[in-house]
Motif scaffolding. Structure first.
Motif, PDB file in Angstrom:
ATOM      1  N   PHE A   1       0.835  -1.198   0.000  1.00  0.00           N
ATOM      2  CA  PHE A   1       0.000   0.000   0.000  1.00  0.00           C
ATOM      3  C   PHE A   1       0.865   1.240   0.000  1.00  0.00           C
ATOM      4  CE2 PHE A   1      -2.196  -3.417   2.251  1.00  0.00           C
ATOM      5  CZ  PHE A   1      -3.397  -3.470   1.581  1.00  0.00           C
ATOM      6  N   ARG A   2       0.334   2.336  -0.540  1.00  0.00           N
ATOM      7  CA  ARG A   2       1.025   3.630  -0.508  1.00  0.00           C
ATOM      8  C   ARG A   2       0.851   4.311   0.841  1.00  0.00           C
ATOM      9  NH1 ARG A   2       4.890   5.074  -4.161  1.00  0.00           N
ATOM     10  NH2 ARG A   2       4.271   4.500  -6.241  1.00  0.00           N
ATOM     11  N   LYS A   3      -0.278   4.030   1.519  1.00  0.00           N
ATOM     12  CA  LYS A   3      -0.548   4.638   2.826  1.00  0.00           C
ATOM     13  C   LYS A   3      -0.286   3.626   3.925  1.00  0.00           C
ATOM     14  CE  LYS A   3      -4.225   7.599   1.065  1.00  0.00           C
ATOM     15  NZ  LYS A   3      -5.656   7.915   1.161  1.00  0.00           N
ATOM     16  N   SER A   4       0.346   4.077   4.984  1.00  0.00           N
ATOM     17  CA  SER A   4       0.650   3.175   6.094  1.00  0.00           C
ATOM     18  C   SER A   4      -0.623   2.768   6.837  1.00  0.00           C
ATOM     19  CB  SER A   4       1.647   3.826   7.058  1.00  0.00           C
ATOM     20  OG  SER A   4       1.063   4.951   7.677  1.00  0.00           O
ATOM     21  N   GLU A   5      -1.667   3.626   6.807  1.00  0.00           N
ATOM     22  CA  GLU A   5      -2.916   3.296   7.500  1.00  0.00           C
ATOM     23  C   GLU A   5      -3.572   2.060   6.865  1.00  0.00           C
ATOM     24  OE1 GLU A   5      -2.645   6.567   6.110  1.00  0.00           O
ATOM     25  OE2 GLU A   5      -1.749   7.322   7.961  1.00  0.00           O
ATOM     26  N   ASP A   6      -3.519   1.953   5.529  1.00  0.00           N
ATOM     27  CA  ASP A   6      -4.097   0.792   4.848  1.00  0.00           C
ATOM     28  C   ASP A   6      -3.341  -0.489   5.211  1.00  0.00           C
ATOM     29  OD1 ASP A   6      -5.939   2.449   3.606  1.00  0.00           O
ATOM     30  OD2 ASP A   6      -4.712   2.686   1.795  1.00  0.00           O
TER      31      ASP A   6
ATOM     32  N   GLU B   1       8.446  -0.862   5.230  1.00  0.00           N
ATOM     33  CA  GLU B   1       8.398   0.252   4.285  1.00  0.00           C
ATOM     34  C   GLU B   1       9.626   0.189   3.403  1.00  0.00           C
ATOM     35  OE1 GLU B   1       9.086   3.946   2.435  1.00  0.00           O
ATOM     36  OE2 GLU B   1      10.338   3.391   4.128  1.00  0.00           O
TER      37      GLU B   1
ATOM     38  N   TRP C   1       6.484   2.266  -0.413  1.00  0.00           N
ATOM     39  CA  TRP C   1       5.438   1.247  -0.348  1.00  0.00           C
ATOM     40  C   TRP C   1       5.467   0.595   1.026  1.00  0.00           C
ATOM     41  CZ3 TRP C   1       1.786   0.270  -3.985  1.00  0.00           C
ATOM     42  CH2 TRP C   1       1.986   0.810  -5.248  1.00  0.00           C
ATOM     43  N   TYR C   2       4.290   0.385   1.596  1.00  0.00           N
ATOM     44  CA  TYR C   2       4.160  -0.299   2.881  1.00  0.00           C
ATOM     45  C   TYR C   2       3.660  -1.722   2.592  1.00  0.00           C
ATOM     46  CZ  TYR C   2       4.684   4.332   4.835  1.00  0.00           C
ATOM     47  OH  TYR C   2       5.167   5.575   5.161  1.00  0.00           O
TER      48      TYR C   2
END
Length: 186
Positions: free
Chosen positions: A126-131, A150, A154-155
């Motif tokens: 994912f691009r967002k760490s929250e996802d 990370e 990308w996470y």
């Protein structure tokens, strides 16, 4: 009204271009008994050909009379007596070899597969760490401890390391049973 009806019938007859059914020759259907007998004969012929090709020794057993006539004719003529030659067919003693074979196994030596290969299973990027953290939490409810790493923005949500691919496959099947279809083993 009857005149109009008669005119319509005449014009309908003239416009009808179909051929009559009587002009076509009628074909009688074949008898089911004839079809059955033909099928049985065809099957018997096919079996005979198969036996002739695959098992010619059966034909020799069934038709010994022909061979007897040939041997009688050859016995009438004087021939030299030949010593028996060894048969060209090999004799197999496979069963005897296996029953008389002894194998000694050293039971003290254990087989170890010491491979340095470890397997990682990635279930999302994912691009967002929250996802990524959300997917990690969902997997925790199922019973898996995932890691979020990370790299290059990308996470990645990963499980492992696994020492064998079989263990990784087992966990992947458990995840697939819970509708996580996108996990890949690296």
């Amino acid at each position: 009204m009857t005149k109009d009806y008669a005119k319509k019938r005449k014009t309908a007859r003239k416009s009808n271009k179909r051929s009559s059914r009587q002009s076509q020759p009628s074909r009688k259907p074949m008898s089911p008994i004839l079809i059955f007998v033909g099928g049985v004969l065809l099957t018997l012929f096919a079996v005979f050909l198969w036996v002739l090709v695959k098992k010619p020794e059966i034909i020799k057993e069934v038709l010994p009379a022909k061979e007897d006539n040939q041997t009688v004719k050859t016995q009438d003529k004087p021939q030299e007596v030949k010593a028996e030659e060894p048969s060209s067919e090999p004799t197999f003693t496979y069963h005897e070899t296996l029953t008389n074979k002894e194998i000694k196994v050293d039971g003290t030596q254990a087989v170890q597969t010491s491979s340095n290969t470890t397997y990682i299973m990635q279930c999302g990027a994912f691009r967002k760490s929250e996802d990524a953290e959300s997917l990690k939490a969902e997997m925790a409810f199922i019973g898996f401890q995932a890691n979020v790493e990370e790299k290059d923005g990308w996470y990645r949500v990963r499980l492992g390391p696994y020492s064998t691919k079989r263990a990784a496959e087992s966990d992947r099947h458990k995840l697939q049973d819970n509708n996580y279809q996108d996990c890949r083993i690296w």
